[in-house]
Design a protein around this motif. Structure first.
Motif, mmCIF file in Angstrom:
data_model
loop_
_atom_site.group_PDB
_atom_site.id
_atom_site.type_symbol
_atom_site.label_atom_id
_atom_site.label_comp_id
_atom_site.label_asym_id
_atom_site.label_seq_id
_atom_site.Cartn_x
_atom_site.Cartn_y
_atom_site.Cartn_z
ATOM 1 N N UNK A 98 0.833 -1.210 0.000
ATOM 2 C CA UNK A 98 0.000 0.000 0.000
ATOM 3 C C UNK A 98 0.864 1.255 0.000
ATOM 4 N N UNK A 99 2.143 1.115 0.380
ATOM 5 C CA UNK A 99 3.119 2.206 0.216
ATOM 6 C C UNK A 99 3.069 2.791 -1.194
ATOM 7 N N UNK A 197 -8.199 7.018 3.748
ATOM 8 C CA UNK A 197 -8.332 6.219 4.972
ATOM 9 C C UNK A 197 -7.421 5.012 4.840
ATOM 10 N N UNK A 198 -6.355 5.023 5.589
ATOM 11 C CA UNK A 198 -5.375 3.942 5.507
ATOM 12 C C UNK A 198 -5.792 2.846 6.494
ATOM 13 N N UNK A 199 -6.335 1.781 5.946
ATOM 14 C CA UNK A 199 -6.839 0.685 6.780
ATOM 15 C C UNK A 199 -5.912 -0.529 6.703
ATOM 16 N N UNK A 200 -4.610 -0.269 6.857
ATOM 17 C CA UNK A 200 -3.626 -1.361 6.809
ATOM 18 C C UNK A 200 -3.921 -2.419 7.879
ATOM 19 N N UNK A 227 -7.200 2.486 1.766
ATOM 20 C CA UNK A 227 -6.010 1.680 1.490
ATOM 21 C C UNK A 227 -6.040 0.425 2.350
ATOM 22 N N UNK A 228 -5.811 -0.698 1.724
ATOM 23 C CA UNK A 228 -5.694 -1.953 2.478
ATOM 24 C C UNK A 228 -4.463 -2.710 1.976
ATOM 25 N N UNK A 242 -0.707 -4.454 -2.028
ATOM 26 C CA UNK A 242 -1.719 -3.674 -1.324
ATOM 27 C C UNK A 242 -2.669 -3.109 -2.367
ATOM 28 N N UNK A 243 -3.731 -2.463 -1.921
ATOM 29 C CA UNK A 243 -4.683 -1.921 -2.908
ATOM 30 C C UNK A 243 -5.417 -0.711 -2.370
#
Ligand SMILES: Cc1ncc(COP(=O)(O)O)c(C=O)c1O
Length: 375
Positions: A98-99, A197-200, A227-228, A242-243
């Motif tokens: 996701x980076x 919204x970064x949902x790592x 982002x996941x 990531x996506x």
């Protein structure tokens, strides 16, 4: 040219301001340097259970095909995820982690005069995207209990605001924003601002009934990017996949800036397999819950303050210089994370490990703190 004949290579001022990312030290490196027989790496929020067994099988079966370029459109992964998320396949953009999507969002959407907004401390790559694209990054300090201060963030929003980054749960604090609070925030943003919204760490938090169902905001046509990643709960950090989930009107631009083959053939197949490995995901989340409880209870007994976490890591106030504690833990073969970016000189971040790893961390932490108090 200088008299020695070699001109110093020069770069733009913003590139000079960029700092190379400092990753958690690889276990092998620490083992080599310190001559230790075993190492516990709890520094990069990886999955302590390893990769999903189904993902490993998928990788094995694809090895004879690595001479072929990957599918640049990630068709199978796209279809599987679109069904899983119940979204149009064109809502998805894939990245080399996701980076990669954070980087692409910056390159694609930031123009001179724009600003980036983020909570502080948070994931360091947001600021890097701002610096790389020569725009100001407005950092809004967390509250005293390390929550994102959404009202203070809104007070920094103006016509220049283009990308607003919020990690939910946040790294390094582990705090999470509730649906109602986030909805108010989304509604208050001006039309030109894109909320990222970064949902790592989504998989660790999704079962709380207050955790936002952010995909609905994308479906409603909001300027929201989610982002996941497969790096955390799915255990595929080394493969890099990531996506992003966003309106097709937005994905079309990222498809122009993205490297054509940014997600490799093994990563695509492993991600599809991991997505279908429900058993492994459940075990991962349950192991993490149990680990959070074990570490939390032990920290309470040690009278150490920590932030209740919704991720797979804990932010801990060790009460003395966090860097020294992290260095001393490393000498004992336990790698945790300290960073000046945490904005807490006595705070460290530790990833939840297996039960054995957690016990080793806690034992070593006690030893390190006892020795520091005596010296
Ligand atoms: C909040 C957050 N976002 C994004 C990432 C990047 O993950 P990846 O590039 O492995 O998908 C991380 C990794 O630690 C993270 O903590």
């Amino acid at each position: 040219m200088s008299s020695s004949g070699s001109a110093a290579p020069t770069v733009a001022e913003n590139i000079m301001r960029l700092q190379a990312y400092v990753p958690g030290k690889p276990a092998e490196e620490v083992q080599r340097e310190l001559g230790l027989s075993s190492i516990v790496k709890l520094a990069s929020n990886e999955n302590p259970l390893g990769p999903s067994p189904k993902a490993q099988e998928a990788i094995q079966s694809l090895l004879p095909r690595v001479h072929i370029y990957p599918d640049g459109s990630a068709h199978e992964l796209r279809s599987a995820l679109a069904a899983f998320l119940d979204v149009d396949p064109n809502c998805l953009v894939f990245g080399n982690g996701s980076d990669d999507i954070i980087h692409l969002l910056g390159v694609t959407f930031l123009q001179p005069g724009d600003t980036v907004l983020q909570s502080d401390p948070s994931f360091v790559r947001y600021e890097a995207a701002a610096i790389l694209n020569e725009v100001e990054c407005r950092e809004v300090p967390c509250t005293s209990s390390w929550e994102c201060d959404l009202d203070a963030m809104l007070s920094k929003v103006d016509a220049s605001t283009r990308l607003v980054f919020l990690a939910n749960p946040n790294n390094p604090t582990g705090t999470a924003i509730k649906s109602a609070d986030l909805e108010r925030f989304v509604n208050a943003l001006p039309a030109r601002a894109i909320l990222v919204l970064d949902e790592a760490y989504y998989e660790y938090a999704k079962d709380f009934d207050w955790y936002p169902n952010s995909v609905n905001w994308v479906k409603e046509g909001r300027n929201v990017v989610i982002l996941r990643t497969f790096s955390k709960a799915y255990g595929l950090a080394g493969l890099r996949v990531g996506y992003g989930i966003m309106r097709p009107e937005m994905t079309q631009w990222l498809e122009r800036t993205r490297e054509p083959f940014n997600v490799n053939i093994l990563a695509q197949a492993a991600a599809v397999a991991a997505l279908n490995d429900h058993e492994f995901l459940q075990l991962t989340v349950a192991t993490n819950r149990a680990g959070l409880e074990t570490i939390g209870n032990a920290l309470q007994k040690m009278s150490l303050q920590f932030v209740p976490s919704y991720g797979n890591f804990l932010f801990i106030n060790v009460g003395v210089d966090g860097k020294v504690v992290a260095d001393n833990l490393m000498q004992k073969g336990v790698i945790v994370r300290f960073s000046p970016h945490f904005k807490g000189p006595t705070w460290i971040r530790v990833t939840v490990g297996t039960s054995e790893e957690n016990v080793r961390f806690l034992t070593c932490l006690q030893e390190v703190l006892a020795a520091m108090r005596c010296s």
